[in-house]
Scaffold this active site. Structure first.
Site, mmCIF file in Angstrom:
data_model
loop_
_atom_site.group_PDB
_atom_site.id
_atom_site.type_symbol
_atom_site.label_atom_id
_atom_site.label_comp_id
_atom_site.label_asym_id
_atom_site.label_seq_id
_atom_site.Cartn_x
_atom_site.Cartn_y
_atom_site.Cartn_z
ATOM 1 N N HIS A 149 -38.709 7.651 37.176
ATOM 2 C CA HIS A 149 -38.502 8.647 36.117
ATOM 3 C C HIS A 149 -37.135 9.270 36.263
ATOM 4 C CE1 HIS A 149 -39.479 12.487 38.320
ATOM 5 N NE2 HIS A 149 -40.288 11.733 39.025
ATOM 6 N N ASP A 201 -36.204 12.115 34.447
ATOM 7 C CA ASP A 201 -36.192 13.564 34.287
ATOM 8 C C ASP A 201 -36.426 14.233 35.638
ATOM 9 O OD1 ASP A 201 -38.907 12.688 34.296
ATOM 10 O OD2 ASP A 201 -39.522 14.653 33.547
ATOM 11 N N ASP A 238 -36.503 13.708 43.950
ATOM 12 C CA ASP A 238 -37.542 13.576 42.914
ATOM 13 C C ASP A 238 -36.899 13.521 41.544
ATOM 14 O OD1 ASP A 238 -39.914 13.596 41.553
ATOM 15 O OD2 ASP A 238 -40.307 15.717 41.854
ATOM 16 N N GLU A 267 -41.722 12.817 32.985
ATOM 17 C CA GLU A 267 -42.768 12.701 34.011
ATOM 18 C C GLU A 267 -43.115 14.075 34.567
ATOM 19 O OE1 GLU A 267 -44.646 12.252 37.926
ATOM 20 O OE2 GLU A 267 -42.771 13.262 37.455
ATOM 21 N N GLU A 268 -42.106 14.950 34.646
ATOM 22 C CA GLU A 268 -42.329 16.274 35.247
ATOM 23 C C GLU A 268 -43.042 17.240 34.319
ATOM 24 O OE1 GLU A 268 -41.862 17.057 38.243
ATOM 25 O OE2 GLU A 268 -40.484 15.563 39.046
ATOM 26 N N GLU A 282 -41.148 7.056 43.357
ATOM 27 C CA GLU A 282 -41.339 8.415 43.876
ATOM 28 C C GLU A 282 -40.996 8.399 45.366
ATOM 29 O OE1 GLU A 282 -41.832 11.035 42.197
ATOM 30 O OE2 GLU A 282 -42.929 10.528 40.373
ATOM 31 N N HIS A 302 -38.790 19.639 44.039
ATOM 32 C CA HIS A 302 -38.769 20.900 43.274
ATOM 33 C C HIS A 302 -38.188 22.077 44.062
ATOM 34 C CE1 HIS A 302 -42.462 19.306 40.783
ATOM 35 N NE2 HIS A 302 -41.484 18.430 40.921
#
Lengths: 365, 57
Positions: free
Chosen positions: A66, A68, A90, A121-122, A150, A337
């Site tokens: 992903h 994003d 991430d 995805e987030e 991931e 994050h």
């Protein structure tokens, strides 16, 4: 420029282009351009996924990352071997690993490798992965193998993710005097949350679920109460992480039943969203074997991991029952994050080697 | 003739499938642990990677 320097430059530039969910277009255009320049036929698709394909055979190895990121800026900087920046772990690290490995390997007749940097995805919509899935629903369209991008560290293979369900609740409560016996709106909200916690704890005890991956785990994401004249209301947002043996639909029924037990006169409304079943893949298949061999070839001692989060594996996995699926990528997911998000570039390059080795084994088989 | 390996946990003889491959996960028939085939020549078994749990994606 060496292959390794090119891979580092790819990751650094990709991390330097901010791409929070719904704002991925510029990063996708960059990645598609890089892949085009490195032997993959690439474009940005209708939903702004970056798509690169190498080879044109019917057997597909799908590398689904992903593009994003979680919101929030982490200044991009290099400190020796460490690259800081939002998305470095991430999951632009894993996504760049996919592109660099696909660029390196030769694709024999009968095979094709697809690298996809999926959007959103987030944001729990998984718009990009659903777009990819919609084009691969018929059995003959299912990939032969799928790797989700991931972070798991270069020497670990992720076998599964917990499921998820989000629940927005509003309780409308007739007001009573705070000196009286009636439960006030805020108190009823707290009561409901305690009931949810108890239900989950009892469920876990009944199933003998002790590990985090096997437990039904609730979280209270938001709660606020409001006065509306004769009524008061409490608004709550709950999240659940689901084990493999509890489906989102089953939990929704349990929560609706629980809402039916609120105090007389209280009106309860609930909306459910983001439901994804947990997914855990088999560990005895050609894809896992290829990763184990390739990690050992890089002088690593392979490890397996299951994660308490949810990823695009949950979206595509249930629809491709015969496709071996794992998640793989460099980086420490504990940094996901966080304001300290960073990746070690030597680990990133080792992951490129591992993935390239695994791809070669799969296509030689 | 089937390949045989030795369980590193309990020293039991483990018969490998005819189509066994490097990286394959098999189970010891005696003690039940999962084993990884790390070599076919000679047949070598190691304890399979442990399944860890981690949070995040």
């Amino acid at each position: 420029m060496t292959e390794q320097n090119e891979a580092i430059e790819l990751l650094t530039k990709l991390v330097s282009i901010p791409s929070p969910s719904e704002h991925e277009r510029k990063a996708s255009a960059f990645l598609a351009g890089w892949m085009n320049a490195h032997g993959l036929k690439s474009h940005v698709d209708e939903v702004h996924n970056a798509v690169g394909v190498k080879g044109n055979g019917p057997k597909e190895i799908l590398l689904l990352g992903h593009i994003d990121t979680f919101p929030g800026e982490v200044p991009v900087r290099r400190d020796g071997d460490v690259l800081y920046g939002r998305g470095s772990v991430d999951a632009k690290g894993p996504l760049a690993t996919f592109a660099a490995a696909a660029a390196r390997v030769s694709v024999p007749k009968g095979w094709r490798i697809s690298v996809i940097g999926a959007v959103e995805e987030e944001s729990a919509t998984s718009k990009g992965a659903r777009h990819v899935l919609a084009r691969r629903m018929e059995p003959e369209q299912h990939p032969a193998f799928c790797v989700i991008g991931e972070p798991s560290n270069w020497d670990r293979v992720t076998l599964g993710y917990k499921g998820r369900l989000l629940m927005d609740v509003t309780l409308r409560v007739p007001f009573s005097h705070s000196a009286g016996e009636g439960r006030l709106p805020a108190e009823q909200g707290v009561d409901f949350w305690r009931q949810v916690e108890n239900l989950c704890a009892e469920n876990n005890a009944a199933r003998g679920a002790k590990s985090p991956f096997s437990q039904l785990s609730p979280s209270l994401r938001y709660i606020a109460s409001h006065d509306e004249g004769a009524f008061g209301s409490v608004v709550m947002s709950l999240g659940f992480r689901l084990p493999v043996d509890i489906s989102p639909a089953q939990l929704e029924v349990d929560m609706r039943n629980l809402l039916n037990t609120v105090a007389e006169g209280t009106v309860a409304e609930a909306q459910f969203s983001g439901g994804e079943p947990a997914y855990k893949g088999d560990k005895s298949n050609l894809l896992v074997r290829a990763f184990l061999r390739s990690i050992r070839a890089g002088d690593g001692k392979p490890r397996f991991v299951v994660k308490t989060g949810t990823a695009d594996m949950n979206v595509v996995g249930p629809h491709w029952p015969n496709t071996p699926i794992v998640a793989y990528g460099p980086g420490d997911s504990n940094l996901d994050h966080t304001p300290n998000e960073h990746i070690h570039l030597t680990e990133y390059l080792r992951a490129v080697d591992v993935l390239a080795g695994a791809l070669e084994q799969l296509m030689a088989g | 003739m089937s390949l045989m390996g030795e369980c590193p946990e309990c020293a039991a003889d483990v018969t490998l499938p005819d189509d066994a491959m490097d990286g394959e996960i098999v189970q010891c028939p005696e003690c039940g642990v999962e084993l990884e085939v790390t070599s076919l020549e000679p047949p070598t078994l190691e304890l399979a990677p442990e399944e860890e749990e981690d949070w995040g994606e």
